[in-house]
Design an enzyme around this catalytic site. Sequence first.
Site, PDB file in Angstrom:
ATOM      1  N   TYR A  70      41.893  35.296  40.555  1.00  0.00           N
ATOM      2  CA  TYR A  70      42.168  36.557  39.889  1.00  0.00           C
ATOM      3  C   TYR A  70      40.960  37.475  39.939  1.00  0.00           C
ATOM      4  O   TYR A  70      39.857  37.066  40.308  1.00  0.00           O
ATOM      5  CB  TYR A  70      42.606  36.313  38.438  1.00  0.00           C
ATOM      6  CG  TYR A  70      41.490  35.955  37.471  1.00  0.00           C
ATOM      7  CD1 TYR A  70      40.867  34.707  37.520  1.00  0.00           C
ATOM      8  CD2 TYR A  70      41.049  36.867  36.513  1.00  0.00           C
ATOM      9  CE1 TYR A  70      39.853  34.377  36.626  1.00  0.00           C
ATOM     10  CE2 TYR A  70      40.036  36.544  35.615  1.00  0.00           C
ATOM     11  CZ  TYR A  70      39.443  35.301  35.675  1.00  0.00           C
ATOM     12  OH  TYR A  70      38.437  34.980  34.802  1.00  0.00           O
ATOM     13  N   LYS A 124      36.747  32.457  41.695  1.00  0.00           N
ATOM     14  CA  LYS A 124      37.305  32.989  40.437  1.00  0.00           C
ATOM     15  C   LYS A 124      38.737  32.505  40.255  1.00  0.00           C
ATOM     16  O   LYS A 124      39.705  33.263  40.433  1.00  0.00           O
ATOM     17  CB  LYS A 124      37.225  34.521  40.436  1.00  0.00           C
ATOM     18  CG  LYS A 124      37.351  35.140  39.051  1.00  0.00           C
ATOM     19  CD  LYS A 124      36.910  36.587  39.072  1.00  0.00           C
ATOM     20  CE  LYS A 124      37.225  37.334  37.778  1.00  0.00           C
ATOM     21  NZ  LYS A 124      36.595  36.791  36.596  1.00  0.00           N
ATOM     22  N   GLU A 153      26.257  30.420  32.046  1.00  0.00           N
ATOM     23  CA  GLU A 153      26.775  31.766  31.779  1.00  0.00           C
ATOM     24  C   GLU A 153      27.599  31.744  30.504  1.00  0.00           C
ATOM     25  O   GLU A 153      27.736  30.702  29.861  1.00  0.00           O
ATOM     26  CB  GLU A 153      27.602  32.273  32.963  1.00  0.00           C
ATOM     27  CG  GLU A 153      28.751  31.365  33.350  1.00  0.00           C
ATOM     28  CD  GLU A 153      29.445  31.748  34.656  1.00  0.00           C
ATOM     29  OE1 GLU A 153      29.454  32.934  35.026  1.00  0.00           O
ATOM     30  OE2 GLU A 153      30.001  30.849  35.293  1.00  0.00           O
ATOM     31  N   LEU A 196      29.845  32.243  38.243  1.00  0.00           N
ATOM     32  CA  LEU A 196      30.606  33.275  38.951  1.00  0.00           C
ATOM     33  C   LEU A 196      29.637  34.379  39.379  1.00  0.00           C
ATOM     34  O   LEU A 196      28.758  34.779  38.605  1.00  0.00           O
ATOM     35  CB  LEU A 196      31.675  33.865  38.029  1.00  0.00           C
ATOM     36  CG  LEU A 196      32.564  34.878  38.760  1.00  0.00           C
ATOM     37  CD1 LEU A 196      33.521  34.169  39.717  1.00  0.00           C
ATOM     38  CD2 LEU A 196      33.342  35.729  37.780  1.00  0.00           C
TER      39      LEU A 196
END
Length: 283
Positions: free
Chosen positions: A33, A147, A179, A203
């Site tokens: 996505y 992702k 993260e 990411l």
Amino acid sequence: MGRIVYVNGEYVPEEEARVSVFDRGFLFADGVYEVTSVIGGRLVDFDGHARRLWRSLGELDMAAPVDGDELLAIHRELVVRNGLDEGLVYLQVTRGPADRDFAYPDGARPTLVLFTQEKRIVDSPAAERGIAVISIPDRRWGRRDIKTVQLLYPSMGKMMAKAAGVDDAWMVEDGAVTEGTSNNAYIVTAGKIVTRHLGEEILHGITRAAVLRFAREAQMEVEERAFTLDEAKAADEAFVTSASTFVTPVVEIDGVAVGSGAPGPVARRLREIYLDESVKAAV
Ligand code: PDD
């Protein structure tokens, strides 16, 4: 009135949108996505999101359902049809419907879904006051650079944050911060902006890339390396970036105030620059 959403070539009222129960996105989280922000009816950093989408698809040997021009046209059409001024466009590609089998099916037709979400993202109370986070172990899979839609652990992380009465969680692996649950993490220490280097552990944020570029252009020093939780708690500032939050200060980690405990000058300045530049370049 409901939204108009895009499903496999058609623009339909949201209550009429359908995806197969055999879709591998549903059965295996076999999908990827993107979330692109919209300001003043225009798309922020569309090219960056499109590039990362092609990369995610490539890493999973998944066919691209449309080309780049068509992808942009669909985004724009959806923004227009929904009269979206400020908010987000969510896009999802899955490998498509097939009999349940762990191996990738031959010749499945990918599913492409897009929808819009209205959201006040420019004037954000969270950015004004800064957010509080807790640390949690990073228990996600090892290819966080793709992702994918398998977001259950980040959801659990948000729930842990909620239960602790804070806004979000920072994930920690081998003593270093990877993260946030849905954003990249930064600290400001010894006059430098420090954020984890790119790799399979995080990411590759599109906002991250833009913010680091703007920071360097503004002569701020940037260091891309792993940092520990202790370093973060002792830092002068901390912040996160993502397409939906831009630059948002982090003012508390595990109950410890970061710096003065209020949003710091570096995060504020970067948010300002990012918003100015992104709006100028939006398409
Ligand atoms: N999340 N890291 C993770 C784990 C993320 O889920 C995201 C984005 C980011 C920031 O990437 P970008 O700057 O390209 O948005 C980093 C989106 C916004 C979401 O899941 O809603």
